[in-house]
Design an enzyme around this catalytic site. Structure first.
Site, PDB file in Angstrom:
ATOM      1  N   HIS A 114      -7.020  -1.054   2.923  1.00  0.00           N
ATOM      2  CA  HIS A 114      -8.493  -0.802   2.524  1.00  0.00           C
ATOM      3  C   HIS A 114      -8.485  -0.268   0.962  1.00  0.00           C
ATOM      4  O   HIS A 114      -7.542   0.619   0.587  1.00  0.00           O
ATOM      5  CB  HIS A 114      -9.226   0.010   3.418  1.00  0.00           C
ATOM      6  CG  HIS A 114      -8.882   1.042   3.866  1.00  0.00           C
ATOM      7  ND1 HIS A 114      -8.111   1.618   4.623  1.00  0.00           N
ATOM      8  CD2 HIS A 114      -9.550   2.274   3.152  1.00  0.00           C
ATOM      9  CE1 HIS A 114      -8.053   2.922   4.644  1.00  0.00           C
ATOM     10  NE2 HIS A 114      -9.011   3.302   3.640  1.00  0.00           N
ATOM     11  N   GLU A 162     -12.204   5.002  10.559  1.00  0.00           N
ATOM     12  CA  GLU A 162     -13.440   5.732   9.784  1.00  0.00           C
ATOM     13  C   GLU A 162     -14.182   4.247   9.735  1.00  0.00           C
ATOM     14  O   GLU A 162     -13.849   2.602   9.895  1.00  0.00           O
ATOM     15  CB  GLU A 162     -12.875   5.802   8.321  1.00  0.00           C
ATOM     16  CG  GLU A 162     -12.195   4.705   7.549  1.00  0.00           C
ATOM     17  CD  GLU A 162     -11.741   5.426   6.039  1.00  0.00           C
ATOM     18  OE1 GLU A 162     -11.582   6.746   6.004  1.00  0.00           O
ATOM     19  OE2 GLU A 162     -11.818   4.633   5.319  1.00  0.00           O
ATOM     20  N   ARG A 209      -1.162   6.030   0.214  1.00  0.00           N
ATOM     21  CA  ARG A 209      -1.182   5.212  -0.812  1.00  0.00           C
ATOM     22  C   ARG A 209      -0.084   4.369  -0.927  1.00  0.00           C
ATOM     23  O   ARG A 209       0.958   4.638  -1.072  1.00  0.00           O
ATOM     24  CB  ARG A 209      -1.362   5.987  -2.148  1.00  0.00           C
ATOM     25  CG  ARG A 209      -2.821   6.838  -2.499  1.00  0.00           C
ATOM     26  CD  ARG A 209      -2.791   7.239  -3.841  1.00  0.00           C
ATOM     27  NE  ARG A 209      -3.747   8.568  -3.970  1.00  0.00           N
ATOM     28  CZ  ARG A 209      -3.320   9.755  -4.212  1.00  0.00           C
ATOM     29  NH1 ARG A 209      -2.069   9.947  -4.162  1.00  0.00           N
ATOM     30  NH2 ARG A 209      -3.929  10.814  -4.058  1.00  0.00           N
ATOM     31  N   HIS A 243      -4.671   4.519   6.946  1.00  0.00           N
ATOM     32  CA  HIS A 243      -4.474   5.471   7.374  1.00  0.00           C
ATOM     33  C   HIS A 243      -3.892   5.320   8.553  1.00  0.00           C
ATOM     34  O   HIS A 243      -3.823   4.313   9.271  1.00  0.00           O
ATOM     35  CB  HIS A 243      -6.063   6.095   7.801  1.00  0.00           C
ATOM     36  CG  HIS A 243      -6.908   6.071   6.683  1.00  0.00           C
ATOM     37  ND1 HIS A 243      -6.639   7.276   5.573  1.00  0.00           N
ATOM     38  CD2 HIS A 243      -7.924   5.648   6.266  1.00  0.00           C
ATOM     39  CE1 HIS A 243      -7.689   7.023   4.815  1.00  0.00           C
ATOM     40  NE2 HIS A 243      -8.532   6.042   5.314  1.00  0.00           N
TER      41      HIS A 243
END
Length: 312
Positions: A171, A114, A191, A96
């Site tokens: 991740h 996050e 991605r 991200h």
């Protein structure tokens, strides 16, 4: 002043399963449901208030119309998004962006910091956190040459584990894992690799250039200021405070009273049942404690994960 209970929004995914129904009792749209957006005002999944004086209003509406409920928290959008994720199969290897990159490249979106609390996982489950490239040059070479097994850093995971995922951290949740995710209110994911899977007969979109731009090298695990203490009626585990949120877990056994003092607090009941100020609550329910609400008296045997936004 009332607690704000919410109706979740569900997202189907190529990697999703049925645990949101089997474990939480949700009425999910299909047997490949990957995400429950439990507390969200994001345009891609805006939760409705369930019951009370604001019944049927969207959370984004309340944010605009009743800012005092949220302590007049600064910003033009509700800052957090709380999800439960059921990964029956592996998610893509992803990253991200931070606020600055997202603002510039994603139409002013927030970036995405996050964290994951592992609610459940099958034995011998792994998770992807970070990579093995020594610098940005080697990172780009490994990605462009598809040296995935060499590149990707895999670690063991068990129920109760906690991970902070800062922007730029490679991740992936792997199959057999159910997590509660607390994140900035953002839906931007790059991605880098998707195991060459097909969705509707076509490979899913990759974001290789953005991934190379944003993955931080070398990898450094995020630091967490985690500690545990026993309070009257509950065990409290502080999980993290970062620039965007503070997250805590409370395992209530009996009567536990707390006054949440910052802005507003998102509460997810992740195990058990009981009452909050006399209102019945059970596993799978999510609510917001408004700013200035006062004391919450929890009674029963249940586990809560609570998050408050940090001013930054």
């Amino acid at each position: 002043m009332e607690l704000l209970f919410l109706e979740p929004v569900f997202k189907e995914a190529i990697w999703g399963g049925t645990k949101l129904r089997d474990s939480f009792g949700y009425d999910i749209p299909s047997d490949t449901t990957g995400e429950c957006w439990a507390i969200s005002a994001h345009k891609n999944g805006d939760c409705k208030i369930a019951g009370g004086r604001y019944d049927g209003k969207y959370l984004s509406q309340l944010w605009e119309e009743e800012p005092e409920l949220f302590g007049n928290y600064p910003g033009d959008q509700f800052p957090l998004l709380i999800k439960i994720i059921d990964a029956k199969n592996d998610l893509s290897i992803q990253v991200h962006p931070d606020d600055a990159y997202a603002a510039e490249h994603e139409n002013g979106s927030l970036g995405k910091t996050e964290c994951w609390y592992v609610l459940d996982c099958e034995p011998d489950t792994k998770i992807v956190i970070g990579h093995n490239a020594k610098d940005k040059k080697e990172l780009e070479e490994m990605i462009r040459q598809g040296r995935w097994s060499e590149f990707i850093r895999v670690v063991d995971v068990k129920k109760g584990d906690f991970f902070q995922i800062n922007p730029g951290c490679l991740h992936a949740i792997k199959g057999g894992t159910v997590i509660l995710e607390t994140q900035q209110s953002s839906d931007i994911t790059y991605r880098v690799y998707d195991y060459d899977r097909l969705s509707n007969g076509k490979p899913r979109q990759l974001h290789v250039e953005q991934s190379i731009d944003t993955i931080v090298a070398p990898f450094e695990p995020a630091k967490c200021d985690t500690y545990t203490e026993n309070l009257q009626g509950a065990e409290h585990k502080h999980l993290i405070t970062c620039p965007f949120y503070s997250v805590d877990k409370y395992d209530v056994d009996g009567v536990f009273t707390i006054e949440f003092d910052k802005y507003f607090t998102d509460v997810s009941v992740v195990e058990g049942s009981g009452t909050v100020n006399g209102i019945p609550v059970e596993k799978g329910q999510h609510f917001i404690v408004p700013a200035g609400y006062g004391k919450c008296r929890f009674e029963g045997v249940m586990s809560l994960i609570c998050s408050t936004p940090e001013k930054h």
